[in-house]
Design a protein around this motif. Structure first.
Motif, PDB file in Angstrom:
ATOM      1  N   LEU A 192       0.823  -1.215   0.000  1.00  0.00           N
ATOM      2  CA  LEU A 192       0.000   0.000   0.000  1.00  0.00           C
ATOM      3  C   LEU A 192       0.855   1.261   0.000  1.00  0.00           C
ATOM      4  O   LEU A 192       0.467   2.276  -0.576  1.00  0.00           O
ATOM      5  CB  LEU A 192      -0.929  -0.005   1.220  1.00  0.00           C
ATOM      6  N   VAL A 193       2.017   1.217   0.662  1.00  0.00           N
ATOM      7  CA  VAL A 193       2.878   2.400   0.697  1.00  0.00           C
ATOM      8  C   VAL A 193       3.330   2.757  -0.712  1.00  0.00           C
ATOM      9  O   VAL A 193       3.303   3.926  -1.121  1.00  0.00           O
ATOM     10  CB  VAL A 193       4.097   2.147   1.612  1.00  0.00           C
ATOM     11  N   GLU A 194       3.739   1.756  -1.493  1.00  0.00           N
ATOM     12  CA  GLU A 194       4.153   1.995  -2.875  1.00  0.00           C
ATOM     13  C   GLU A 194       2.973   2.409  -3.735  1.00  0.00           C
ATOM     14  O   GLU A 194       3.094   3.266  -4.614  1.00  0.00           O
ATOM     15  CB  GLU A 194       4.802   0.732  -3.430  1.00  0.00           C
ATOM     16  N   LEU A 195       1.798   1.830  -3.486  1.00  0.00           N
ATOM     17  CA  LEU A 195       0.600   2.185  -4.239  1.00  0.00           C
ATOM     18  C   LEU A 195       0.203   3.628  -3.977  1.00  0.00           C
ATOM     19  O   LEU A 195      -0.210   4.348  -4.897  1.00  0.00           O
ATOM     20  CB  LEU A 195      -0.541   1.238  -3.867  1.00  0.00           C
ATOM     21  N   GLU A 196       0.322   4.073  -2.743  1.00  0.00           N
ATOM     22  CA  GLU A 196       0.041   5.471  -2.428  1.00  0.00           C
ATOM     23  C   GLU A 196       0.976   6.404  -3.184  1.00  0.00           C
ATOM     24  O   GLU A 196       0.554   7.442  -3.714  1.00  0.00           O
ATOM     25  CB  GLU A 196       0.172   5.690  -0.920  1.00  0.00           C
ATOM     26  N   LEU A 224      -4.325   5.421   1.552  1.00  0.00           N
ATOM     27  CA  LEU A 224      -5.152   4.304   1.103  1.00  0.00           C
ATOM     28  C   LEU A 224      -5.418   3.346   2.250  1.00  0.00           C
ATOM     29  O   LEU A 224      -4.557   3.155   3.114  1.00  0.00           O
ATOM     30  CB  LEU A 224      -4.452   3.537  -0.023  1.00  0.00           C
ATOM     31  N   ASP A 225      -6.606   2.728   2.250  1.00  0.00           N
ATOM     32  CA  ASP A 225      -6.883   1.659   3.201  1.00  0.00           C
ATOM     33  C   ASP A 225      -6.840   0.322   2.466  1.00  0.00           C
ATOM     34  O   ASP A 225      -6.570   0.262   1.262  1.00  0.00           O
ATOM     35  CB  ASP A 225      -8.223   1.871   3.903  1.00  0.00           C
ATOM     36  N   GLU A 226      -7.092  -0.759   3.198  1.00  0.00           N
ATOM     37  CA  GLU A 226      -6.985  -2.098   2.618  1.00  0.00           C
ATOM     38  C   GLU A 226      -8.054  -2.385   1.583  1.00  0.00           C
ATOM     39  O   GLU A 226      -7.946  -3.348   0.819  1.00  0.00           O
ATOM     40  CB  GLU A 226      -7.056  -3.152   3.732  1.00  0.00           C
TER      41      GLU A 226
END
Length: 403
Positions: free
Chosen positions: A168-172, A192-194
């Motif tokens: 998620l960190v990379e996706l953000e 972002l959340d899960e």
């Protein structure tokens, strides 16, 4: 003299009191030594240390109650010593086992790493992807102008699709970069959340023309007979009754926004969905904004334009190369190296990218700096950005291996 059962009970009680500290020390010693060196502390050393610590504790307790060291209390001392030794050896064994179970290499990123819920992952073409949904209103970042309504609407109603096999960190980070590039925002913050629901705060674009002016240049608008197809960035020569001025086009009036042709074969998942638009002049009499040197501003403003000539930049070899590769069936891909992949912590030569995956790396961003046409000694690590070229199947295999 107390009976034997009573002495045993007193011994157990005394052993528990004096064995707490030796047991804690034995656990810490076993855990620390095993975790740092990978070697188990010998049991004899644990016994000696535990007896020493228990003796010190028992001595302090004997000051308060001298009867525990009298000859008639030898049974309770023996039982207490056995309790201390068994407790210390057990604690040492547990600490050693715990150090052997936890991973040696831990990082802050791994400790805080979050992942997407499997319910939001969709399989498209054999690969997982996720659609990010912007929830709520797009917030403003303090200290920046508010975001215009049309940009807020575009962010909230846009379709944002990304690979699902990234944290998620990379996706953000990817989502923030994509929003910043597509809407030319000054700053973007994404959370972002899960469930792939995004909370976005953004800052409106700061400056328009001023950002397109090179350092040391000034913007001047002139009226001239503008050729059809003139666009921002073209080099021109303005002939006036006072002399000749070389300039670069910073903007054109009466433009026709022509969509550039989208590439359906582009493998870059981070590319914006909307096709980029190239503003060009429709031709005829119109106003053109030019970027000129400071010393040429006054002569240009005080003279009448006699001729407006667009100069040739020549052939762009890099564009020819891209066209040649595409005609040969090659495609381009931009990817980020994941942690513990075959490229993490090695050079391109050591990884044998061309032989192992059938692709060529055109550029590498390592340590914040870009290297074009990197050689085999180019180092690569997790988080680096690569541009690779190859067939569609080879690029797919390369992305699955390293991205």
């Amino acid at each position: 003299m107390a009976s034997l059962p009573v002495e045993v009970v007193y011994g157990l009680y005394f052993g528990v009191l004096t064995g707490l500290v030796p047991a804690a020390v034995a656990w810490l010693l076993g855990f620390g030594f095993r975790y740092v060196t990978g070697v188990t502390v010998p049991g004899l050393a644990v016994v000696v240390l535990s007896v020493a610590i228990a003796g010190a504790s028992g001595g302090l307790m004997a000051l308060a109650d001298p009867t525990i060291t009298q000859s008639e209390s030898q049974v309770r001392l023996t039982v207490a010593l056995l309790v201390v030794l068994m407790g210390s050896l057990y604690a040492h064994n547990r600490g050693d086992a715990f150090a052997n179970d936890i991973p040696r290499k831990m990082s802050l990123r791994k400790l805080t790493e979050r992942s997407l819920s499997t319910d939001v992952v969709e399989l498209v073409g054999g690969r997982g992807q996720v659609s990010v949904t912007v929830t709520g209103e797009v917030g403003d970042i303090e200290g920046y102008p508010p975001v215009p309504l049309d940009i807020r609407t575009g962010i909230r109603n846009g379709e944002w699709t990304f690979p699902a096999d990234i944290p998620l960190v990379e996706l953000e980070s990817r989502f923030a970069d994509r929003l910043q590039n597509e809407f030319d925002l000054a700053a973007v913050e994404v959370r972002l959340d899960e469930r792939a629901r995004a909370t976005v705060t953004a800052a409106a674009p700061v400056g328009g023309l001023s950002k397109r002016l090179p350092a040391g240049k000034r913007a001047v608008s002139v009226t001239a007979l503008v050729p059809t197809g003139l666009a921002q960035g073209d080099d021109v020569v303005v002939v006036t009754d006072g002399g000749t001025v070389s300039a670069t086009v910073a903007g054109v009036d009466s433009v026709a926004e022509v969509p550039s042709e989208p590439d359906d074969d582009d493998d870059d998942a981070d590319a914006p969905k909307a096709a980029p638009r190239a503003p060009t002049a429709v031709g005829g009499e119109g106003r053109v904004t030019l970027a000129v040197d400071r010393g040429q501003v006054e002569p240009l403003l005080t003279s009448d334009v006699e001729r407006f000539v667009v100069t040739s930049r020549g052939v762009r070899r890099e564009f020819e190369l891209v066209s040649l590769l595409r005609r040969a069936g090659k495609r381009f891909s931009r990817l980020s190296v994941r942690s513990e992949s075959p490229l993490d912590g090695v050079t391109l030569g050591e990884a044998g990218v061309r032989d192992a995956y059938g692709v060529a790396v055109l550029a590498v961003r390592h340590g914040g700096n870009w290297t074009i046409a990197p050689r085999g000694d180019q180092a690569v690590s997790a988080g680096d950005t690569l541009y690779a070229v190859g067939s569609r199947s080879d690029l797919t295999g390369f992305e699955e291996a390293v991205a």
